[in-house]
Design an enzyme around this catalytic site. Sequence first.
Site, mmCIF file in Angstrom:
data_model
loop_
_atom_site.group_PDB
_atom_site.id
_atom_site.type_symbol
_atom_site.label_atom_id
_atom_site.label_comp_id
_atom_site.label_asym_id
_atom_site.label_seq_id
_atom_site.Cartn_x
_atom_site.Cartn_y
_atom_site.Cartn_z
ATOM 1 C CG ASP A 94 30.025 31.066 -57.309
ATOM 2 O OD1 ASP A 94 28.943 31.547 -57.698
ATOM 3 O OD2 ASP A 94 30.509 31.284 -56.170
ATOM 4 C CG ASP A 116 28.640 38.300 -61.770
ATOM 5 O OD1 ASP A 116 27.884 39.203 -62.205
ATOM 6 O OD2 ASP A 116 29.084 38.293 -60.612
ATOM 7 C CB SER A 235 26.877 32.694 -45.349
ATOM 8 O OG SER A 235 27.522 31.656 -46.064
ATOM 9 C CG ASN A 275 25.113 30.726 -54.811
ATOM 10 O OD1 ASN A 275 24.356 29.845 -55.211
ATOM 11 N ND2 ASN A 275 25.841 31.461 -55.633
ATOM 12 C CB SER A 278 30.688 33.170 -45.583
ATOM 13 O OG SER A 278 31.063 34.029 -46.625
HETATM 14 P P1 13P Z 1 28.274 33.794 -48.852
HETATM 15 O O1 13P Z 1 29.524 34.599 -48.770
HETATM 16 O O2 13P Z 1 27.135 34.466 -48.165
HETATM 17 O O3 13P Z 1 28.468 32.401 -48.376
HETATM 18 O O4 13P Z 1 27.845 33.710 -50.413
HETATM 19 C C1 13P Z 1 28.457 32.790 -51.263
HETATM 20 C C2 13P Z 1 28.121 33.031 -52.699
HETATM 21 O O5 13P Z 1 27.214 33.756 -53.056
HETATM 22 C C3 13P Z 1 28.907 32.298 -53.687
HETATM 23 O O6 13P Z 1 28.604 32.692 -54.990
HETATM 24 O O1 G3H Z 2 30.847 34.610 -54.297
HETATM 25 C C1 G3H Z 2 31.996 34.331 -54.005
HETATM 26 C C2 G3H Z 2 32.287 33.020 -53.370
HETATM 27 O O2 G3H Z 2 32.102 33.088 -51.985
HETATM 28 C C3 G3H Z 2 33.641 32.548 -53.754
HETATM 29 O O3 G3H Z 2 34.619 33.255 -53.092
HETATM 30 O O4 G3H Z 2 36.163 34.025 -54.895
HETATM 31 O O5 G3H Z 2 36.928 33.832 -52.505
HETATM 32 O O6 G3H Z 2 36.490 31.771 -53.851
HETATM 33 P P1 G3H Z 2 36.150 33.215 -53.634
HETATM 34 ZN ZN ZN Z 3 28.026 34.718 -55.221
#
Ligand code: 13P
Ligand code: G3H
Ligand code: ZN
Length: 333
Positions: A94, A116, A235, A275, A278
């Site tokens: 990710d 990204d 989320s 995705n 959260s």
């Molecule tokens: P949320 O913070 O809305 O869960 O999004 C997660 C996300 O996009 C991870 O790449």
């Molecule tokens: O988009 C980001 C994801 O929620 C991952 O978050 O970088 O805190 O693990 P993180």
């Molecule tokens: Zn993301």
Amino acid sequence: MVNYKDLGLVNTREMFKRAVAGGYAIPAFNFNTMEQMQAIVMAAVETKSPVIMQVSKGARNYANGTILRYMAEGAVAYAKELGCEHPEIVLHLDHGDSFELCKECIDNGFSSVMIDGSSLPYEENIALAKKVVDYAHQFDVTVEAELGVLAGVEDEVAAAESHYTKPEEVIDFSTRTGCDSLAISIGTSHGAHKFTPEQCTLVNGVLVPPPLAFDILHEIEKKLPGFPIVLHGSSSVPMEEVNTINQYGGHLEAAIGIPEEQLREASKSAVCKINIDSDSRLAMTAAIRKHLAEHPGDFDPRQYLKPARENMKKMYIHKIVNVLGSDGKLAQC
Ligand code: 13P
Ligand code: G3H
Ligand code: ZN
């Protein structure tokens, strides 16, 4: 060098094709811990859903990339042990922010990566994404790229305001990069505070955020018929979890997410990956806070991580069945 196929994982190509044609979306859940991994696998097996388990750069720093890769391999074995003969589990990077990180993941068993470059100038985003695609496709690893900037914080990339994806750029971008899916910006954002109360409308005592830019999504769909679209920052920040956290000593103010009806609507379009991170954090924290407040003498982590795992599993199942519609969508059960 480890190829994902040797770990029993799959890439996103076939599942996205079916999701776009079938009008549903594949869940992409982030994980950092064993309990999250177990809850994701249990939910996917019980609902017979394909699933994307994703690892951020922060998760690799926290848990170690090698450990997370073995956990994904373990996830496949665990799904089979739970009775799913043909699980479809993707291990996805990710928000990869460099070619080197994507290559490292591809070389170490990931079946899908995101590069990204959304904060870069357009031509640089294309050049970086193409470099990753050219490398990844040699190993049949699929690549997600991003066009447009989400509000909030994308790892170290902070954007005070979102810049919606420009539909006029998507054909050129996807053709020149060769990416397999495209993350777009239509009003979602990362974290549990996606909107300020001032941006929302009060309806029956509930703060309702502004709608997603479905007009932009539909324009993109017209430009790229059948092309897999990804929504980050999806989320919904369930009020009951936020209330539980606050009731048991937490302090989360103005936590506002994307209403689930909007995600349900998006899932019926070319959006085929949604995705969610959260909501898992909230479900885990709410259950742990509640358990420890009600059982102040407990100190065995299993005592409070078990209800946390149960709560996350319940949330994952709810998303799969009631929001994304990916239940029962395994190619072979
Ligand atoms: P949320 O913070 O809305 O869960 O999004 C997660 C996300 O996009 C991870 O790449
Ligand atoms: O988009 C980001 C994801 O929620 C991952 O978050 O970088 O805190 O693990 P993180
Ligand atoms: Zn993301």
